[in-house]
Design a protein around this motif. Structure first.
Motif, PDB file in Angstrom:
ATOM      1  N   MET A  20      34.996  37.585  34.695  1.00  0.00           N
ATOM      2  CA  MET A  20      35.952  36.432  35.205  1.00  0.00           C
ATOM      3  C   MET A  20      37.479  36.575  35.020  1.00  0.00           C
ATOM      4  SD  MET A  20      35.832  32.569  33.167  1.00  0.00           S
ATOM      5  CE  MET A  20      36.837  31.361  34.127  1.00  0.00           C
ATOM      6  N   ALA A  21      38.069  37.339  34.154  1.00  0.00           N
ATOM      7  CA  ALA A  21      39.313  37.526  33.989  1.00  0.00           C
ATOM      8  C   ALA A  21      39.762  38.408  35.211  1.00  0.00           C
ATOM      9  CB  ALA A  21      39.913  38.121  32.943  1.00  0.00           C
ATOM     10  N   ASP A  22      38.802  39.449  35.671  1.00  0.00           N
ATOM     11  CA  ASP A  22      39.299  40.321  36.598  1.00  0.00           C
ATOM     12  C   ASP A  22      39.505  39.708  38.039  1.00  0.00           C
ATOM     13  OD1 ASP A  22      39.381  42.744  35.237  1.00  0.00           O
ATOM     14  OD2 ASP A  22      37.258  43.444  35.550  1.00  0.00           O
ATOM     15  N   GLN A  23      38.411  38.552  38.329  1.00  0.00           N
ATOM     16  CA  GLN A  23      38.254  38.055  39.606  1.00  0.00           C
ATOM     17  C   GLN A  23      39.709  37.053  39.479  1.00  0.00           C
ATOM     18  OE1 GLN A  23      36.030  38.150  42.090  1.00  0.00           O
ATOM     19  NE2 GLN A  23      37.548  37.146  43.060  1.00  0.00           N
ATOM     20  N   ALA A  24      39.823  36.613  38.595  1.00  0.00           N
ATOM     21  CA  ALA A  24      40.958  35.534  38.410  1.00  0.00           C
ATOM     22  C   ALA A  24      42.315  36.337  38.839  1.00  0.00           C
ATOM     23  CB  ALA A  24      41.315  34.905  37.060  1.00  0.00           C
ATOM     24  N   GLU A 128      50.310  40.213  35.116  1.00  0.00           N
ATOM     25  CA  GLU A 128      48.870  40.847  35.241  1.00  0.00           C
ATOM     26  C   GLU A 128      48.597  41.689  34.142  1.00  0.00           C
ATOM     27  OE1 GLU A 128      46.373  43.731  38.610  1.00  0.00           O
ATOM     28  OE2 GLU A 128      48.297  42.467  39.028  1.00  0.00           O
ATOM     29  N   HIS A 129      49.675  42.662  33.768  1.00  0.00           N
ATOM     30  CA  HIS A 129      49.516  43.576  32.830  1.00  0.00           C
ATOM     31  C   HIS A 129      49.155  42.728  31.275  1.00  0.00           C
ATOM     32  CE1 HIS A 129      49.925  47.179  30.157  1.00  0.00           C
ATOM     33  NE2 HIS A 129      50.864  46.355  29.422  1.00  0.00           N
ATOM     34  N   MET A 130      49.991  41.651  31.226  1.00  0.00           N
ATOM     35  CA  MET A 130      49.584  40.840  29.990  1.00  0.00           C
ATOM     36  C   MET A 130      48.149  40.393  29.981  1.00  0.00           C
ATOM     37  SD  MET A 130      53.273  38.799  29.828  1.00  0.00           S
ATOM     38  CE  MET A 130      52.699  37.785  28.419  1.00  0.00           C
ATOM     39  N   VAL A 131      47.762  40.061  30.976  1.00  0.00           N
ATOM     40  CA  VAL A 131      46.363  39.357  30.830  1.00  0.00           C
ATOM     41  C   VAL A 131      45.508  40.414  30.789  1.00  0.00           C
ATOM     42  CG1 VAL A 131      44.680  37.985  32.438  1.00  0.00           C
ATOM     43  CG2 VAL A 131      46.920  37.479  32.615  1.00  0.00           C
TER      44      VAL A 131
END
Length: 219
Positions: A20-24, A128-131
């Motif tokens: 889910m995180a990758d898709q977001a 993006e790196h933080m997420v």
């Protein structure tokens, strides 16, 4: 569930969160690309893709609740499931921000203004790196990494302030460019919020490891 099946369910829960995180984050990248290139087809696709993020959130919530109902987890396992339920909202909001950025692209149809987006792109890279790191910290249950992520938010906040100052100068230099510049400010704000969501995820990872959230013991 036997112990092996139970552990498999927990691992699948983590894997679903990663997906889910990758898709977001992919939606955020493509949303920004739609703005850079004035790609209205891509912008519309990202807006439609937000429905997938919402469905993933619902399904992962169901996975987590099934584990609670069937296994009644305690201690670390309960903290893991609780953490995942908490961070789903942050990941879903990251997907919403991707849609927000794409909406801006649609509103600017026909505008051909060009500005240096390097600062916005830097914000996107850091956010993006933080997420990604926050999700990595979740999977590895790494509180040290989580604390480093929280500290990195200062970088994005500083870049956002710089973007506001630069945008003010752009408007002063060319008032006709104002709609485009305001759009850049809005995108920068959405990226700043993405970083804030990464911080929220990191804070819940610390809870997962320590049982405390923002220095408040919960269990």
């Amino acid at each position: 569930m036997n112990r092996n099946t139970y552990q498999t369910a927990l691992n699948q829960l983590k894997e679903s969160v990663i997906e889910m995180a990758d898709q977001a984050l992919l939606n955020v990248r493509n949303g920004l690309k739609s703005f850079e290139t004035n790609d209205l087809v891509l912008a519309n696709n990202i807006i439609k893709a937000d429905d997938q993020i919402d469905m993933m959130e619902e399904e992962i919530s169901k996975q987590a609740l099934r584990i609670i109902w069937k296994e009644q987890p305690i201690a670390q396992d309960l903290r893991l499931v609780t953490t995942i339920l908490k961070i789903l909202t942050d990941i879903e909001r990251i997907g919403d921000h991707a849609s927000d950025i794409s909406e801006i692209s649609l509103h600017l149809e026909g505008h051909q203004f060009v500005r240096d987006l390097s600062l916005v792109l830097s914000m996107a890279k850091h956010a993006e790196h933080m997420v990604q790191s926050a999700i990595e910290a979740l999977v590895s249950e790494d509180a040290v990494l989580a604390k480093l992520i929280i500290a990195q938010d200062d970088i994005v906040d500083r870049e956002y302030r710089e973007m506001i100052q630069l945008s003010a100068q752009w408007i002063k230099d060319d008032v006709d460019d104002t709609p485009y510049v305001i759009s850049i400010i809005l995108i920068a704000k959405y990226l700043e919020r993405v970083a804030d969501h990464a911080v929220n995820i990191a804070e819940w990872v610390i809870f997962l490891v320590t049982g405390s959230h923002k220095n408040t013991p919960l269990f």
